[in-house]
Motif scaffolding. Structure first.
Motif, short mmCIF file in Angstrom:
data_model
loop_
_atom_site.label_atom_id
_atom_site.label_comp_id
_atom_site.label_asym_id
_atom_site.label_seq_id
_atom_site.Cartn_x
_atom_site.Cartn_y
_atom_site.Cartn_z
N UNK A 164 13.88 -14.37 25.96
CA UNK A 164 14.66 -13.83 25.20
C UNK A 164 13.17 -13.51 24.31
N UNK A 165 12.82 -14.74 24.49
CA UNK A 165 12.11 -15.22 23.03
C UNK A 165 10.89 -13.69 22.97
N UNK A 166 10.45 -13.43 24.19
CA UNK A 166 9.32 -11.84 24.12
C UNK A 166 10.41 -10.89 22.95
N UNK A 167 10.94 -10.48 23.67
CA UNK A 167 11.94 -9.88 22.76
C UNK A 167 12.36 -10.23 21.69
N UNK A 168 12.66 -11.37 20.94
CA UNK A 168 12.73 -11.73 19.58
C UNK A 168 11.17 -11.03 18.93
N UNK A 169 9.96 -11.44 19.02
CA UNK A 169 8.72 -12.34 18.73
C UNK A 169 8.53 -9.88 18.22
N UNK A 171 10.81 -7.86 18.64
CA UNK A 171 12.29 -6.97 16.81
C UNK A 171 11.20 -7.51 15.92
N UNK A 172 10.42 -9.38 15.50
CA UNK A 172 10.64 -9.44 14.02
C UNK A 172 9.20 -9.01 14.13
N UNK A 173 8.64 -8.35 14.01
CA UNK A 173 7.36 -7.50 14.37
C UNK A 173 7.75 -6.39 13.75
N UNK A 174 8.27 -5.46 14.61
CA UNK A 174 9.19 -4.50 14.20
C UNK A 174 10.42 -3.86 13.20
N UNK A 249 9.20 -20.69 13.04
CA UNK A 249 8.93 -21.39 13.68
C UNK A 249 9.76 -21.49 14.54
N UNK A 250 10.98 -20.18 14.67
CA UNK A 250 11.89 -20.18 16.09
C UNK A 250 11.13 -19.83 17.10
N UNK A 251 10.62 -18.62 16.75
CA UNK A 251 9.27 -17.73 17.89
C UNK A 251 8.25 -19.28 18.44
N UNK A 252 8.00 -19.56 17.03
CA UNK A 252 6.44 -20.33 18.16
C UNK A 252 6.51 -21.63 18.29
#
Length: 273
Positions: A164-169, A171-174, A249-252
């Motif tokens: 899920x983490x790559x998808x979260x990143x 979504x955050x970027x978009x 912080x969540x994704x990193x």
């Protein structure tokens, strides 16, 4: 507090998970919403619908007027189509517009066959049997096993955080950088991380809860060095702020650590098609 053999809330005398919601627990303010939902689901889906379920704070009796969303799961006789998803979104939006008691809506759609499949027995099947409250149609829980808060359940429910983490990143970027755009991401990712942290320890905690703060405290009992992070996430899951630093912080940090520890303790969720 590490729990040892103490039986926690959410289990029956034999150690099986108890279904957490019921229509009897729906707060009075939300009963008109539930009645309208039941009636309109029949009108919209007709014979396509096998059964419908509520989940979340409304059937648990903890919903807050003007703050809680309407969460539904629909079991269809066939695999859901794009038209089915459009119908579900339109129905949710209409209910959200009409009833000020709810703030937002979400509907999960699956086929009856998938919900009862061997692959989903300890994920979607468990979700229906333990976290969903029957609203319409035949209850699929009758075809599913009883569940314990063990390592198998932990692996198959939340053992996919690394995927899920790559998808979260993305979504955050978009999403952009406005508070309004980031707030829903903080809310959903905070809740997901808290639930993942809890299921990481639930087989040692020996129980079940859907309360975010209780989940965070259970986790902190086993991982005190990370406890404050999950307590903060639990607070943001209920009262989110659109803070880019939180998401970073969540994704990193927290997310990658939690994914790695989860894989070490429980393994990785079985791949889906």
């Amino acid at each position: 507090m590490t729990g040892n053999a103490v039986r926690r809330p959410g289990l029956d005398a034999r150690g099986f998970l108890i279904r957490e919601g019921s229509l009897a627990r729906v707060p009075p303010a939300f009963r008109p919403v539930v009645t309208a939902t039941r009636d309109r689901l029949t009108d919209v889906f007709g014979h396509r619908l096998h059964s419908a379920y509520l989940y979340g704070s409304i059937p648990r009796g903890t919903a807050r007027v003007g703050r809680s969303d309407l969460d539904l799961l629909l079991a269809l006789h066939q695999e859901p189509t794009g038209a089915d998803r459009d119908d579900a979104r339109a129905l949710g939006a209409a209910l959200d517009e009409e009833f000020g008691q709810i703030d937002g809506h979400g509907t999960l759609l699956f086929s009856r066959e998938r919900l009862l499949s061997d692959l989903e027995r300890y994920d979607l099947g468990w979700f229906v049997a333990c976290l969903c409250t029957p609203l319409l149609g035949e209850d699929l829980a009758a075809y599913l096993p009883r569940y314990r808060p063990d390592s198998l359940l932990a692996r198959e429910t939340n053992g996919d955080l690394a995927l899920l983490l790559p998808r979260w990143r993305r979504r955050i970027a978009e999403a952009g950088d406005t508070e309004e755009a980031l707030r829903p991401l903080v809310r959903s990712m905070s809740r997901h991380l808290v639930r993942t942290g809890f299921t990481l320890v639930m087989s040692r905690w020996h129980g079940w809860t859907s309360d975010l703060h209780e989940m965070a405290e259970a986790f902190a009992g086993f991982y005190p060095d990370r406890g404050e992070q999950l307590r903060t996430a639990a607070a943001l899951g209920r009262e989110p702020a659109g803070d880019a630093a939180v998401l970073a912080a969540y994704v990193g940090d927290l997310g990658p650590w939690l994914a790695g520890e989860y894989a070490r303790v429980h393994g990785v969720k079985a791949p889906r098609p």
